[in-house]
Design an enzyme around this catalytic site. Structure first.
Site, mmCIF file in Angstrom:
data_model
loop_
_atom_site.group_PDB
_atom_site.id
_atom_site.type_symbol
_atom_site.label_atom_id
_atom_site.label_comp_id
_atom_site.label_asym_id
_atom_site.label_seq_id
_atom_site.Cartn_x
_atom_site.Cartn_y
_atom_site.Cartn_z
ATOM 1 N N HIS A 98 -3.483 -1.762 -3.764
ATOM 2 C CA HIS A 98 -2.590 -2.842 -4.200
ATOM 3 C C HIS A 98 -2.543 -3.980 -3.191
ATOM 4 C CE1 HIS A 98 -1.249 -0.181 -7.348
ATOM 5 N NE2 HIS A 98 -0.851 0.713 -6.462
ATOM 6 N N HIS A 123 2.138 -6.453 5.113
ATOM 7 C CA HIS A 123 1.070 -6.473 4.104
ATOM 8 C C HIS A 123 1.053 -7.851 3.459
ATOM 9 C CE1 HIS A 123 4.730 -5.276 1.909
ATOM 10 N NE2 HIS A 123 4.270 -6.135 1.027
ATOM 11 N N HIS A 125 0.218 -10.597 -0.003
ATOM 12 C CA HIS A 125 0.063 -10.881 -1.429
ATOM 13 C C HIS A 125 -0.615 -12.237 -1.565
ATOM 14 C CE1 HIS A 125 3.007 -7.716 -2.576
ATOM 15 N NE2 HIS A 125 3.628 -8.090 -1.470
ATOM 16 N N HIS A 142 4.517 -9.874 4.096
ATOM 17 C CA HIS A 142 5.828 -9.221 4.038
ATOM 18 C C HIS A 142 5.931 -8.232 5.187
ATOM 19 C CE1 HIS A 142 6.359 -10.047 -0.559
ATOM 20 N NE2 HIS A 142 6.786 -11.047 0.192
ATOM 21 N N THR A 210 8.997 -5.396 -4.446
ATOM 22 C CA THR A 210 8.282 -6.160 -5.471
ATOM 23 C C THR A 210 7.185 -5.332 -6.131
ATOM 24 O OG1 THR A 210 6.641 -7.073 -3.939
ATOM 25 C CG2 THR A 210 8.713 -8.306 -4.192
ATOM 26 N N THR A 211 7.125 -4.062 -5.784
ATOM 27 C CA THR A 211 6.181 -3.138 -6.422
ATOM 28 C C THR A 211 6.975 -1.949 -6.948
ATOM 29 O OG1 THR A 211 5.822 -2.008 -4.309
ATOM 30 C CG2 THR A 211 4.266 -3.761 -4.887
HETATM 31 ZN ZN LIG Z 1 5.153 -7.255 -0.454
#
Ligand SMILES: [Zn+2]
Length: 260
Positions: A98, A123, A125, A142, A210-211
């Site tokens: 992801h 991580h 995005h 993040h 957010t996941t």
């Molecule tokens: Zn994130």
């Protein structure tokens, strides 16, 4: 400006790549169940379907304090400053399918008023999940922290494309793992403090992961000042993840504050 990489000697980098076979074996172990497959696109497992994939993902659909959001009309408030105590740190890079996540040993903390958070990982995005006045950045980092009560605090760092490679992120972007890989790079030490911008003005709001499972009770702190990375650095990440951002979520009456 400090340089992010400290090498025992140049050329000493060796990436230790765990085989996907080992990871596959790990996935079969009790307690290693990864949960149902979810994704960022497609009609079956994309963000609009997350809530239906597993009862544990219910909050993704019915939650009233979900992340990310489009940050606008923030109210200026007397928020405590973000006190980062981020020492140089060894890092393990993981591609979990992801995102690319940089796992860190204990030692880095963030103090916000009375709360002390321990930094667990950061991580990326692309594009940025959060928007500011409707505008997304090329990427966002993040920084995920946990306090002594187990509550999460996530710092969002917007990353725009600029003319130069960002040296603070160079060690990460030079060793992005492929899917299923965990990489430890010998001699790679990240200067975590150098990842942050000078101006630590931030937006504050109550949100969620957010996941999946989209759990709420997450304190979000989104830095107003972005950092710059090069187009090549963004391209290196997008070669692995073309798009890994959840759409912005309704505010449902939540207030967004901004520090002085
Ligand atoms: Zn994130």
């Amino acid at each position: 400006m400090s340089f992010a990489l400290k090498l025992s000697h140049p050329g000493a980098w060796r990436a230790a790549r765990l085989s996907t076979l080992l990871l596959a074996l790990g996935a079969c172990l009790p307690g290693a169940h990864a949960g149902p497959h979810w994704s960022y696109d497609g009609h079956h497992a994309g963000p609009a379907e997350w809530a239906h994939l597993d009862p544990a993902f219910e909050a993704c659909g019915i939650g009233q304090a979900q992340s990310p959001i489009d940050i606008r009309n923030a109210v200026t408030a007397d928020l405590p400053p973000l006190e980062f105590h981020y020492p140089d740190s060894a890092a393990t890079l993981v591609n979990n399918g992801h995102t690319v996540q940089i796992n860190l040993p204990a030692g880095a903390t963030l103090k916000v008023g009375d709360r002390v958070f321990n930094l667990l990982q950061f991580h990326f995005h692309t594009p940025s999940e959060e928007a500011i006045n409707g505008k997304h950045a090329a990427m966002v980092a993040h920084f995920v922290h946990k306090d002594a009560d187990g509550k999460l605090g996530v710092v969002g760092l917007m990353m725009n494309v600029g003319p130069r490679a960002n040296p603070a992120f160079a060690g990460v972007f030079a060793h992005l793992p492929r899917e299923g890989e965990t990489i430890t790079v010998e001699g790679l030490t990240l200067d975590l403090a150098a990842l942050l911008p000078k101006d630590l003005t931030y937006y504050s709001y109550a949100g969620s992961l957010t996941t999946p499972p989209c759990s709420e009770g997450v304190s979000w702190m989104v830095l107003k000042q972005p950092v710059q990375v090069s187009a090549q650095q963004v391209a290196a990440f997008r070669a692995l993840f073309r798009h890994n951002a959840r759409p912005v979520q309704p505010l449902h009456g939540r207030e967004v504050l901004v520090s002085h």
